[in-house]
Design a protein around this motif. Structure first.
Motif, mmCIF file in Angstrom:
data_model
loop_
_atom_site.group_PDB
_atom_site.id
_atom_site.type_symbol
_atom_site.label_atom_id
_atom_site.label_comp_id
_atom_site.label_asym_id
_atom_site.label_seq_id
_atom_site.Cartn_x
_atom_site.Cartn_y
_atom_site.Cartn_z
ATOM 1 N N ASP A 91 0.955 -1.220 -0.071
ATOM 2 C CA ASP A 91 0.083 -0.044 0.030
ATOM 3 C C ASP A 91 0.885 1.314 -0.063
ATOM 4 O O ASP A 91 0.723 2.249 -0.789
ATOM 5 N N VAL A 92 1.929 1.292 0.948
ATOM 6 C CA VAL A 92 2.634 2.422 0.925
ATOM 7 C C VAL A 92 3.649 2.761 -0.104
ATOM 8 O O VAL A 92 3.883 3.951 -0.561
ATOM 9 N N GLU A 93 3.998 1.609 -0.692
ATOM 10 C CA GLU A 93 4.846 1.824 -2.081
ATOM 11 C C GLU A 93 4.137 2.257 -3.109
ATOM 12 O O GLU A 93 4.753 2.980 -3.971
ATOM 13 N N ASP A 104 -2.499 13.976 -0.681
ATOM 14 C CA ASP A 104 -3.553 13.183 -1.094
ATOM 15 C C ASP A 104 -2.793 11.693 -0.834
ATOM 16 O O ASP A 104 -3.651 10.646 -0.102
ATOM 17 N N ARG A 105 -1.574 11.642 -1.270
ATOM 18 C CA ARG A 105 -0.893 10.391 -1.062
ATOM 19 C C ARG A 105 -0.586 10.062 0.452
ATOM 20 O O ARG A 105 -0.607 8.968 0.951
ATOM 21 N N LEU A 157 7.284 6.199 2.862
ATOM 22 C CA LEU A 157 6.567 6.929 3.657
ATOM 23 C C LEU A 157 7.426 8.213 3.831
ATOM 24 O O LEU A 157 6.993 9.455 3.323
ATOM 25 N N LEU A 158 8.684 8.184 3.881
ATOM 26 C CA LEU A 158 9.626 9.383 4.004
ATOM 27 C C LEU A 158 9.872 9.940 2.803
ATOM 28 O O LEU A 158 9.800 11.112 2.530
ATOM 29 N N LYS A 159 9.660 9.397 1.485
ATOM 30 C CA LYS A 159 9.618 9.871 0.256
ATOM 31 C C LYS A 159 8.437 10.526 0.117
ATOM 32 O O LYS A 159 8.519 11.881 -0.510
ATOM 33 N N ILE A 160 7.135 10.249 0.507
ATOM 34 C CA ILE A 160 5.883 11.160 0.392
ATOM 35 C C ILE A 160 6.215 12.491 1.055
ATOM 36 O O ILE A 160 5.837 13.461 0.667
ATOM 37 N N ALA A 161 6.725 12.251 2.528
ATOM 38 C CA ALA A 161 7.030 13.400 3.183
ATOM 39 C C ALA A 161 7.915 14.369 2.711
ATOM 40 O O ALA A 161 7.544 15.642 2.782
#
Length: 221
Positions: A91-93, A104-105, A157-161
């Motif tokens: 899910d997170v990937e 949104d992500r 998750l860190l990538k999205i942040a």
């Protein structure tokens, strides 16, 4: 010290390998019963303190019956949590590679993670309950797999942040690493209080967390 595994070259090891290849209905049913007993033992005593004997006692059987299905306590633990952990990593990937906005992500990840606590109850709770650093450090494939899943989740998750800060959607003074810790700390803490028969579903909890993260909790004047 990790509990000794049943030797694959022994008689019981050979019988276990044969039964796994056949995977008939009665074998699958008994395997699920053992997993349920193990989940109960792990939740009650913790991974380190629980033993194969504890699992057998809850099952109303003996250690040999457990070893007929699983070679070690660690293998049982991985069987319990693996599906939940792998589903969350997927899910997170997927969210990290999606084309939507970072906001949104991020909300998608928060809501999916919270919902998974209901979908995979109580197995995901076991995974979070146990500090991975306190599991056996013998370098087994089971341990390596769980640690790799944890690393992949954190990285995605860190990538999205980071993309949220870089794009200007998130405040420029927000530390992406701290945002990651805040999200995981808030949602993962539900393992201490969430039950499927509680007043809110996993999805509802996810939406509530998303609203708090997005809008805060101080009333605008």
């Amino acid at each position: 010290m990790p509990e000794p595994a049943a030797d694959e070259s022994s008689g019981i090891g050979r019988r276990r390998a044969l039964a796994r290849r056949e995977r008939n209905a009665s074998w699958l049913e008994r395997r699920e019963q053992i997993l349920a007993a193990a989940a109960d033992a792990f939740r009650a005593k913790g991974y380190q303190a629980a033993s194969i004997s504890d699992i057998a006692t809850r099952l109303g059987s003996d250690r040999a019956n457990v070893y007929y299905y699983f070679a070690s306590k660690e293998e049982i633990f991985l069987a319990l949590v693996r599906q939940a952990v792998e589903s969350n990593v997927a899910d997170v990937e997927a969210a990290a590679e999606a084309t939507g906005s970072p906001t949104d992500r991020m909300l998608r990840v928060i809501e999916a993670l919270a919902a998974s606590y209901e979908q995979h109850y109580p197995y995901l709770h076991l995974y979070v309950q146990e500090d991975m650093r306190r599991l056996s450090d013998d370098g087994s494939e089971a341990e390596k797999h769980l640690r790799d899943c944890s690393r992949r989740y954190d990285d995605a998750l860190l990538k999205i942040a980071r993309e949220g800060v870089r794009s200007g959607e998130f405040r420029p003074d927000v530390d992406p690493q701290m945002l990651k810790f805040a999200v995981l700390g808030a949602v993962n803490w539900t393992h201490r209080w969430f039950t499927p028969d509680g007043p809110m579903t996993g999805a509802q909890i996810g939406r509530a967390f998303s609203d708090i993260f997005l809008r805060g909790f101080i009333r605008e004047k």
